[in-house]
Design a protein around this motif. Structure first.
Motif, PDB file in Angstrom:
ATOM      1  N   TYR A  70       0.876  -1.175   0.000  1.00 65.45           N
ATOM      2  CA  TYR A  70       0.000   0.000   0.000  1.00 65.45           C
ATOM      3  C   TYR A  70       0.909   1.218   0.000  1.00 65.45           C
ATOM      4  O   TYR A  70       1.598   1.487   0.982  1.00 65.45           O
ATOM      5  N   ALA A  71       0.948   1.935  -1.140  1.00 66.79           N
ATOM      6  CA  ALA A  71       1.794   3.124  -1.263  1.00 66.79           C
ATOM      7  C   ALA A  71       0.942   4.354  -1.003  1.00 66.79           C
ATOM      8  O   ALA A  71       0.330   4.911  -1.906  1.00 66.79           O
ATOM      9  N   ASN A  72       0.873   4.748   0.255  1.00 63.63           N
ATOM     10  CA  ASN A  72       0.051   5.885   0.657  1.00 63.63           C
ATOM     11  C   ASN A  72       0.657   7.208   0.183  1.00 63.63           C
ATOM     12  O   ASN A  72      -0.046   8.104  -0.256  1.00 63.63           O
ATOM     13  N   SER A  73       1.968   7.312   0.262  1.00 64.90           N
ATOM     14  CA  SER A  73       2.695   8.500  -0.185  1.00 64.90           C
ATOM     15  C   SER A  73       4.167   8.133  -0.271  1.00 64.90           C
ATOM     16  O   SER A  73       4.562   7.021   0.091  1.00 64.90           O
ATOM     17  N   GLY A  74       4.999   9.046  -0.759  1.00 65.94           N
ATOM     18  CA  GLY A  74       6.405   8.752  -0.909  1.00 65.94           C
ATOM     19  C   GLY A  74       6.736   8.262  -2.305  1.00 65.94           C
ATOM     20  O   GLY A  74       5.962   8.427  -3.247  1.00 65.94           O
ATOM     21  N   GLY A 110      -6.804  -3.707  -5.636  1.00 67.31           N
ATOM     22  CA  GLY A 110      -5.353  -3.840  -5.718  1.00 67.31           C
ATOM     23  C   GLY A 110      -4.828  -5.099  -5.069  1.00 67.31           C
ATOM     24  O   GLY A 110      -4.372  -5.071  -3.939  1.00 67.31           O
ATOM     25  N   SER A 111      -4.872  -6.216  -5.796  1.00 65.62           N
ATOM     26  CA  SER A 111      -4.416  -7.475  -5.198  1.00 65.62           C
ATOM     27  C   SER A 111      -2.930  -7.437  -4.866  1.00 65.62           C
ATOM     28  O   SER A 111      -2.482  -8.097  -3.938  1.00 65.62           O
ATOM     29  N   VAL A 112      -2.151  -6.655  -5.605  1.00 66.19           N
ATOM     30  CA  VAL A 112      -0.723  -6.526  -5.325  1.00 66.19           C
ATOM     31  C   VAL A 112      -0.387  -5.136  -4.808  1.00 66.19           C
ATOM     32  O   VAL A 112       0.227  -4.979  -3.758  1.00 66.19           O
ATOM     33  N   LEU A 113      -0.810  -4.099  -5.541  1.00 63.14           N
ATOM     34  CA  LEU A 113      -0.353  -2.748  -5.243  1.00 63.14           C
ATOM     35  C   LEU A 113      -1.506  -1.754  -5.279  1.00 63.14           C
ATOM     36  O   LEU A 113      -2.261  -1.691  -6.255  1.00 63.14           O
ATOM     37  N   TYR A 114      -1.647  -0.979  -4.202  1.00 65.02           N
ATOM     38  CA  TYR A 114      -2.630   0.103  -4.125  1.00 65.02           C
ATOM     39  C   TYR A 114      -1.846   1.402  -4.014  1.00 65.02           C
ATOM     40  O   TYR A 114      -1.059   1.594  -3.096  1.00 65.02           O
ATOM     41  N   ILE A 115      -2.036   2.304  -5.012  1.00 64.34           N
ATOM     42  CA  ILE A 115      -1.286   3.556  -5.045  1.00 64.34           C
ATOM     43  C   ILE A 115      -2.223   4.700  -4.701  1.00 64.34           C
ATOM     44  O   ILE A 115      -3.216   4.934  -5.387  1.00 64.34           O
ATOM     45  N   SER A 141      -5.482   5.181  -7.053  1.00 67.97           N
ATOM     46  CA  SER A 141      -6.625   5.826  -6.438  1.00 67.97           C
ATOM     47  C   SER A 141      -6.371   7.255  -6.003  1.00 67.97           C
ATOM     48  O   SER A 141      -7.289   8.017  -5.805  1.00 67.97           O
ATOM     49  N   GLY A 142      -5.128   7.627  -5.849  1.00 66.86           N
ATOM     50  CA  GLY A 142      -4.802   8.904  -5.231  1.00 66.86           C
ATOM     51  C   GLY A 142      -5.117  10.117  -6.074  1.00 66.86           C
ATOM     52  O   GLY A 142      -5.379  10.030  -7.274  1.00 66.86           O
ATOM     53  N   ASN A 143      -5.082  11.264  -5.450  1.00 63.50           N
ATOM     54  CA  ASN A 143      -5.362  12.518  -6.122  1.00 63.50           C
ATOM     55  C   ASN A 143      -4.135  13.079  -6.816  1.00 63.50           C
ATOM     56  O   ASN A 143      -4.237  13.747  -7.829  1.00 63.50           O
ATOM     57  N   ASN A 144      -2.961  12.818  -6.274  1.00 60.49           N
ATOM     58  CA  ASN A 144      -1.710  13.294  -6.854  1.00 60.49           C
ATOM     59  C   ASN A 144      -0.711  12.151  -6.875  1.00 60.49           C
ATOM     60  O   ASN A 144       0.180  12.071  -6.039  1.00 60.49           O
ATOM     61  N   CYS A 145      -0.896  11.241  -7.830  1.00 61.04           N
ATOM     62  CA  CYS A 145      -0.003  10.088  -7.917  1.00 61.04           C
ATOM     63  C   CYS A 145       0.550   9.984  -9.327  1.00 61.04           C
ATOM     64  O   CYS A 145      -0.020  10.509 -10.283  1.00 61.04           O
ATOM     65  N   SER A 146       1.672   9.279  -9.445  1.00 62.71           N
ATOM     66  CA  SER A 146       2.217   8.970 -10.758  1.00 62.71           C
ATOM     67  C   SER A 146       2.584   7.495 -10.793  1.00 62.71           C
ATOM     68  O   SER A 146       3.011   6.925  -9.794  1.00 62.71           O
ATOM     69  N   ARG A 168      -6.226  -0.768 -12.825  1.00 58.80           N
ATOM     70  CA  ARG A 168      -7.462   0.000 -12.625  1.00 58.80           C
ATOM     71  C   ARG A 168      -7.080   1.400 -12.156  1.00 58.80           C
ATOM     72  O   ARG A 168      -6.349   1.560 -11.182  1.00 58.80           O
ATOM     73  N   VAL A 169      -7.589   2.406 -12.860  1.00 56.86           N
ATOM     74  CA  VAL A 169      -7.342   3.799 -12.493  1.00 56.86           C
ATOM     75  C   VAL A 169      -8.674   4.402 -12.083  1.00 56.86           C
ATOM     76  O   VAL A 169      -9.608   4.465 -12.872  1.00 56.86           O
ATOM     77  N   SER A 170      -8.766   4.843 -10.843  1.00 57.98           N
ATOM     78  CA  SER A 170      -9.992   5.444 -10.340  1.00 57.98           C
ATOM     79  C   SER A 170     -10.172   6.819 -10.945  1.00 57.98           C
ATOM     80  O   SER A 170      -9.229   7.594 -11.067  1.00 57.98           O
TER      81      SER A 170
END
Length: 195
Positions: A70-74, A110-115, A141-146, A168-170
């Protein structure tokens, strides 16, 4: 600066109970990340994680977003790694008082990775036979992700609920000021993924 490197590590059969853990959402359950939770506490603390030549196999968090990471930030960089048979899927027939709980299904994407609000780069990595209920072996899922991915394979991954089996891109932004979401996919092979 927090700079962590995982080189040639193996994560097998790890389990995270959705009702336990220190990092919780408003419902009091663990936010996510069956093996790894990446978080940058503030703008002044750069948090970086490198995952190189690692294997993640058969990890199963209970009803949590981001079955492995789970990549919350960073900043997260994944190179030459394998993700096989990881799942955060709700078992078929799971109900809430006789009804399918749609909120739970969508929350555990996100079975493997949730960004969420992180910068993620993946190269030459394979995602094979991973399963999710909320869509996406990789879910943005994030508002400011790459998210940038090059090379590697998505093979026989499955989504039992909403969204695509591979990526999947929210499209739901939380406020009118949320404007940045960058996705780049180059030279990746997608075979036999099912939603």
């Amino acid at each position: 600066i927090v700079d962590v490197s995982l080189n040639r590590c193996t994560f097998t059969g790890n389990y995270l109970d959705s009702k336990e853990g220190d990092d919780t959402n408003n419902a009091g359950r663990a936010v996510g990340g069956g093996c790894i939770f990446l978080h940058q506490p503030d703008a002044n603390t750069a948090t970086k994680l490198l995952v190189n030549e690692c294997t993640f196999n058969g990890n199963y968090p209970e009803m949590i977003a981001g079955g492995v990471i789970y990549a919350n930030s960073g900043t997260l960089e994944i190179t030459n790694s394998d993700f096989t048979d990881n799942s955060n899927a709700i078992a078929a027939g799971t109900t809430n008082e006789g009804k399918t709980n749609v909120d739970e299904v969508s929350r555990i994407a996100g079975s493997v990775l949730y960004i969420k609000d992180a910068a993620v780069t993946i190269s030459d990595s394979d995602f094979v036979e991973n399963r999710t209920s909320g869509g996406g072996t990789v879910f943005l899922s994030g508002n400011n992700c790459s998210f940038t991915i090059s090379g590697g394979n998505f093979t026989d991954n499955k989504s039992y609920g909403a969204g695509a089996a591979a990526l999947r891109v929210s499209s739901n932004f939380n406020s009118p000021t949320d404007t940045t979401r960058v996705v780049s996919v180059n030279g990746v092979t997608f075979t036999g993924n099912h939603s």
